[in-house]
Write a protein that holds these residues in place. Structure first.
Motif, short mmCIF file in Angstrom:
data_model
loop_
_atom_site.label_atom_id
_atom_site.label_comp_id
_atom_site.label_asym_id
_atom_site.label_seq_id
_atom_site.Cartn_x
_atom_site.Cartn_y
_atom_site.Cartn_z
N ASP A 1 0.80 -1.22 0.00
CA ASP A 1 0.00 0.00 0.00
C ASP A 1 0.84 1.28 0.00
OD1 ASP A 1 0.85 -0.45 2.62
OD2 ASP A 1 -0.98 0.32 3.53
N ASP B 1 0.85 7.30 -12.62
CA ASP B 1 -0.41 7.72 -13.23
C ASP B 1 -1.24 6.52 -13.66
OD1 ASP B 1 -1.85 10.17 -13.94
OD2 ASP B 1 -1.67 9.43 -16.00
N ARG B 2 -0.58 5.49 -14.21
CA ARG B 2 -1.29 4.28 -14.65
C ARG B 2 -1.73 3.41 -13.47
NH1 ARG B 2 3.10 3.89 -17.90
NH2 ARG B 2 3.88 2.15 -16.70
N GLN B 3 -0.87 3.25 -12.49
CA GLN B 3 -1.11 2.30 -11.41
C GLN B 3 -1.82 2.90 -10.21
OE1 GLN B 3 -0.40 -0.98 -11.81
NE2 GLN B 3 0.32 -0.44 -13.85
N GLY B 4 -1.66 4.20 -10.03
CA GLY B 4 -2.24 4.85 -8.85
C GLY B 4 -3.73 5.08 -8.97
N LYS B 5 -4.33 5.40 -7.87
CA LYS B 5 -5.77 5.62 -7.84
C LYS B 5 -6.13 7.09 -7.77
CE LYS B 5 -6.48 1.21 -5.59
NZ LYS B 5 -6.62 0.53 -4.34
N LEU B 6 -5.14 7.94 -7.57
CA LEU B 6 -5.40 9.37 -7.41
C LEU B 6 -5.01 10.15 -8.66
CD1 LEU B 6 -4.06 9.90 -3.78
CD2 LEU B 6 -6.43 9.64 -4.51
N TYR B 7 -5.93 10.99 -9.09
CA TYR B 7 -5.66 11.91 -10.19
C TYR B 7 -4.86 13.07 -9.65
CZ TYR B 7 -6.47 15.54 -13.66
OH TYR B 7 -6.29 16.53 -14.57
#
Length: 131
Positions: A66, A106-112
């Protein structure tokens, strides 16, 4: 939950320390502060200077799952700001590494993050200008 709260504080402390480092006017002192951030938040500075992005990401797997995306973003930020203190061609290499890591986050994360997207575009423009 306590561990997650602690890590959120770690992330905030990192970005606060990074902002302070970026405000240091003397290039040598700024470089030293950035070097210290690598050591404090990610581990061996020399490793990250010599590692490929894939090796760096593999090294980040030592952290809990995490935390890995955030650690990758920390590394991208360090590469990005360190590029300002280094001369060509090292600065270009650091920017390329930062871009690859920002794209990964950007691809793997959940936050913009509009800030991340802006940095990615800035790097692409800087690299294109050098080519």
């Amino acid at each position: 939950m306590i561990r997650q709260d602690y890590f959120i504080r770690v992330i905030r402390a990192f970005f606060d320390a990074l902002a302070r480092a970026m405000n240091i006017n003397d290039i040598e002192d700024r470089s030293k502060a950035i070097h210290d951030l690598y050591e404090q938040y990610l581990g061996g500075y020399e490793f990250y200077q010599n590692a490929t992005v894939d090796e760096a990401l593999e090294h980040i797997t030592k952290y809990p799952e995490d935390q890995r995306i955030d650690r990758a973003e920390m590394l991208a930020e360090l590469y990005y700001v360190e590029a300002e203190t280094r001369a060509y061609p090292i600065n270009e290499t650091l920017l390329e590494r930062a871009l690859t890591l920002f794209e990964y986050v950007d691809r793997q994360g959940k936050l913009y993050s509009a800030d991340r997207l802006q940095k990615m575009e800035n790097i692409r423009q800087r690299i294109a200008t050098k080519s």
